[in-house]
Design a protein around this motif. Structure first.
Motif, short mmCIF file in Angstrom:
data_model
loop_
_atom_site.label_atom_id
_atom_site.label_comp_id
_atom_site.label_asym_id
_atom_site.label_seq_id
_atom_site.Cartn_x
_atom_site.Cartn_y
_atom_site.Cartn_z
N LEU A 20 -3.19 -73.34 94.27
CA LEU A 20 -3.55 -72.02 94.78
C LEU A 20 -4.24 -71.19 93.72
CD1 LEU A 20 -3.16 -70.57 97.52
CD2 LEU A 20 -1.17 -69.48 96.54
N PHE A 21 -3.63 -71.11 92.53
CA PHE A 21 -4.17 -70.24 91.46
C PHE A 21 -5.36 -70.84 90.74
CE2 PHE A 21 0.25 -68.55 91.70
CZ PHE A 21 -0.08 -67.26 92.04
N VAL A 22 -5.41 -72.15 90.64
CA VAL A 22 -6.48 -72.78 89.84
C VAL A 22 -7.71 -73.12 90.70
CG1 VAL A 22 -7.05 -74.78 88.39
CG2 VAL A 22 -4.84 -73.67 88.18
N ILE A 23 -7.53 -73.56 91.96
CA ILE A 23 -8.68 -74.05 92.75
C ILE A 23 -9.02 -73.10 93.91
CG2 ILE A 23 -9.50 -75.93 94.22
CD1 ILE A 23 -7.82 -77.80 92.45
N ALA A 24 -8.03 -72.83 94.76
CA ALA A 24 -8.31 -72.10 96.01
C ALA A 24 -8.78 -70.68 95.78
CB ALA A 24 -7.06 -72.11 96.89
N ILE A 25 -8.00 -69.89 95.00
CA ILE A 25 -8.36 -68.48 94.79
C ILE A 25 -9.68 -68.35 94.04
CG2 ILE A 25 -7.66 -66.32 93.65
CD1 ILE A 25 -4.77 -67.07 94.48
N PRO A 26 -9.91 -69.08 92.94
CA PRO A 26 -11.21 -68.99 92.27
C PRO A 26 -12.39 -69.40 93.17
CG PRO A 26 -9.62 -70.03 90.81
CD PRO A 26 -8.97 -69.89 92.13
N ALA A 27 -12.16 -70.43 94.02
CA ALA A 27 -13.24 -70.89 94.92
C ALA A 27 -13.58 -69.81 95.94
CB ALA A 27 -12.82 -72.17 95.63
N LEU A 28 -12.56 -69.20 96.54
CA LEU A 28 -12.79 -68.10 97.47
C LEU A 28 -13.49 -66.93 96.80
CD1 LEU A 28 -9.45 -68.08 99.52
CD2 LEU A 28 -11.72 -68.56 100.41
N PHE A 29 -13.06 -66.60 95.58
CA PHE A 29 -13.67 -65.52 94.81
C PHE A 29 -15.14 -65.82 94.53
CE2 PHE A 29 -14.60 -63.29 90.80
CZ PHE A 29 -14.34 -61.99 91.19
N ALA A 30 -15.41 -67.07 94.15
CA ALA A 30 -16.78 -67.48 93.86
C ALA A 30 -17.66 -67.38 95.10
CB ALA A 30 -16.80 -68.91 93.31
N ILE A 31 -17.09 -67.77 96.27
CA ILE A 31 -17.86 -67.69 97.53
C ILE A 31 -18.17 -66.25 97.88
CG2 ILE A 31 -17.68 -68.06 100.05
CD1 ILE A 31 -16.09 -70.65 99.35
N VAL A 32 -17.17 -65.36 97.75
CA VAL A 32 -17.37 -63.93 98.04
C VAL A 32 -18.42 -63.34 97.14
CG1 VAL A 32 -16.27 -61.66 98.01
CG2 VAL A 32 -15.08 -63.59 99.03
N VAL A 33 -18.34 -63.66 95.83
CA VAL A 33 -19.32 -63.16 94.85
C VAL A 33 -20.71 -63.67 95.21
CG1 VAL A 33 -20.04 -63.25 92.42
CG2 VAL A 33 -17.65 -62.81 92.99
#
Length: 201
Positions: A20-33
């Motif tokens: 969750l903290f290493v892959i999912a959240i950063p990936a979602l953040f990257a997509i939003v950005v």
């Protein structure tokens, strides 16, 4: 023993948290950005994704199924339905006109029938009057003396004289025939013979 059990029990939770903290959240953040940056750059990400999706067979099929008809298509459908309604209304008007025409024709025929019946009644009444009048004439000749009746009969047209002579009693007929000139009596005798032969079966 209890510690090792707790460690084993906590391992799956730790792996999920790590994912969750290493892959999912950063990936979602990257997509939003990325979406924010691309939208600021003037690129419509959703339209581009839709265009790319149309090129992929399976995805394009799903997109087409989800696609709602446009306003223009609705307007075209409305125009088509309105035209169909007008066409049906025109057909109904034509049928109503035909029904009205047939009703008028039926009324006209009924009126003609009534007029013809009235004419038949009138003619029947006239015929009855004529029959009564003719019977009266015949009675007059029967009551009249043969000496007076014979000259009148002799002056008549053959058809009129024949009508009277065929309808008067035999006694009156014989008496009138005696008083007629011989040539006239012969003529009427021949006419009466022909008339009686016509009436015989």
């Amino acid at each position: 023993m209890e510690k090792s059990f707790e460690e084993k029990e906590g391992q799956p939770v730790n792996r999920f948290q790590w994912f969750l903290f290493v892959i999912a959240i950063p990936a979602l953040f990257a997509i939003v950005v990325a979406l924010v940056v691309l939208s600021f750059a003037g690129i419509n990400v959703f339209q581009t994704a839709s265009e790319l999706g149309e090129k992929i067979p399976f995805v394009s099929k799903m997109l087409n199924e989800d696609e709602q008809p446009s306003v223009e298509e609705y307007e075209k459908n409305i125009i088509s339905l309105e035209a169909e309604i007008q066409d049906n209304e025109a057909k109904m008007e034509q049928l109503e006109a035909k029904i009205e025409s047939k009703d008028m024709e039926a009324e006209r025929l009924e009126l003609e029938k009534t007029q013809l019946e009235a004419q038949i009644e009138e003619l029947t009444a006239i015929q009855e009057d004529n029959k009564r009048a003719f019977k009266d004439i015949v009675k007059t000749y029967e009551t009249m003396s043969a000496k007076k009746a014979a000259p009148i009969i002799a002056e008549m047209e053959n058809e009129e004289a024949l009508k009277i002579l065929t309808n008067i009693k035999a006694e009156s007929l014989a008496a009138i025939m005696e008083k007629l000139p011989s040539d006239v009596a012969a003529k009427y005798t021949e006419l009466l013979t022909n008339e009686s032969s016509k009436q015989m079966p």
